[in-house]
Design an enzyme around this catalytic site. Structure first.
Site, short mmCIF file in Angstrom:
data_model
loop_
_atom_site.label_atom_id
_atom_site.label_comp_id
_atom_site.label_asym_id
_atom_site.label_seq_id
_atom_site.Cartn_x
_atom_site.Cartn_y
_atom_site.Cartn_z
CB THR A 27 109.07 66.62 -31.56
OG1 THR A 27 108.24 65.64 -32.18
CG2 THR A 27 110.28 66.88 -32.46
CG PHE B 38 111.81 71.29 -32.13
CD1 PHE B 38 111.72 71.34 -33.53
CD2 PHE B 38 110.73 70.79 -31.42
CE1 PHE B 38 110.58 70.91 -34.18
CE2 PHE B 38 109.58 70.36 -32.07
CZ PHE B 38 109.51 70.41 -33.46
#
Length: 277
Positions: free
Chosen positions: A172, A174
């Site tokens: 992921t 960010f």
């Protein structure tokens, strides 16, 4: 007084992990929603916001691109977290004891092979870290949770199995955001400039708008479109390019882009993460 960084989710969430890894000198502040994260920073409750924008398996995080331009915040850095999934349960539990697990809906399919192999049924929860917190309190026998090692550490659970995801590439990305922009910072890697724009209503506007990046040798690493206000005719684009607005080639490309756009807004200028390599 220590600085603070706000994130969406419970303590032990992967967003919390991103905070710990990227800003270990900041106190993590859990928030219920992305909007709450943004408001916490805008109101001075935290210096930074940690917001997930995309996942290598599931793509764009829902609603986040709509929120970024309206947030009033500026991107000052980026962070990448490998989503490593652990099976955890109250202390003393063995793998053979686990008959059922709870986790966020997106984690369960990522561990399908492991769950099938061990004949473990699953149930979706609103939040994986929350499922770990609930299990630590209830100590329900025969039940486990799928979450991060940080969640197990946070809630006093025992990790029974690590890295149980079917594929080892799930990551992921960010964005770290602040009330203040800082274009002066230069990292030891190349810089990233993120911006949103809408093209003018003329033929081949997007093609012409992108031409300046090609002719000036600017690498565009991301270009995504999304509807604005639910209208099919109103499309906004989000883009990441390599370079700094002060770089002559980037300046020329952005000037050409501006000519073909009805709206152009720079969201942030920040060093590219080493994780990109």
């Amino acid at each position: 007084m220590s600085k603070k960084i706000a994130f969406q989710g419970e303590l032990g969430a992967y967003s919390h992990q991103a905070c710990v890894e990227a800003r270990p000198d900041h106190e993590p502040v859990p928030c219920a929603t992305f909007e709450d994260v943004i408001e916490t920073v805008r109101s001075g409750g935290a210096e930074l916001a940690m917001l997930p924008v995309e996942n290598s398996t599931y793509g764009r995080v829902a609603d986040i691109h709509r929120l970024l331009p309206e947030s009033g915040l500026h991107i000052v850095d980026e962070a990448f977290v490998r989503v490593r999934i652990s099976l955890m349960a109250p202390k003393g539990t063995k793998l053979a004891d686990i008959k059922h697990i709870r986790a966020h809906l997106v984690l369960i399919p990522q561990c399908r092979k492991f769950l099938t192999e061990h004949n473990i049924s699953s149930e979706a929860s609103a939040d994986s870290a929350g499922a770990a917190a609930d299990l630590a309190q209830s100590k329900e026998p025969g039940v486990g949770a799928l979450a991060s090692d940080l969640a197990a550490e946070t809630y006093g659970l025992e990790v029974i199995a690590r890295d149980i995801e079917d594929f080892d590439f799930n990551t992921t990305r960010f964005l770290i955001m602040s009330n203040q922009s800082d274009y002066s910072e230069r990292g030891d890697t190349h810089m990233i400039t993120s911006f949103v724009f809408r093209v003018r209503n003329i033929p081949a506007a997007l093609y012409k708008a992108m031409g300046g990046f090609a002719t000036n040798g600017i690498n565009m690493t991301k270009l995504e479109s999304y509807m604005v206000g639910g209208a099919f005719i109103a499309t906004q684009f989000y883009a990441d390019i390599e370079g700094h607005p002060d770089d002559p080639a980037v300046k020329r490309a952005m000037e050409e882009l501006e000519y073909y756009t009805s709206m152009l807004k720079v969201l942030g200028v920040y060093p590219a993460s080493h994780a990109r390599d």
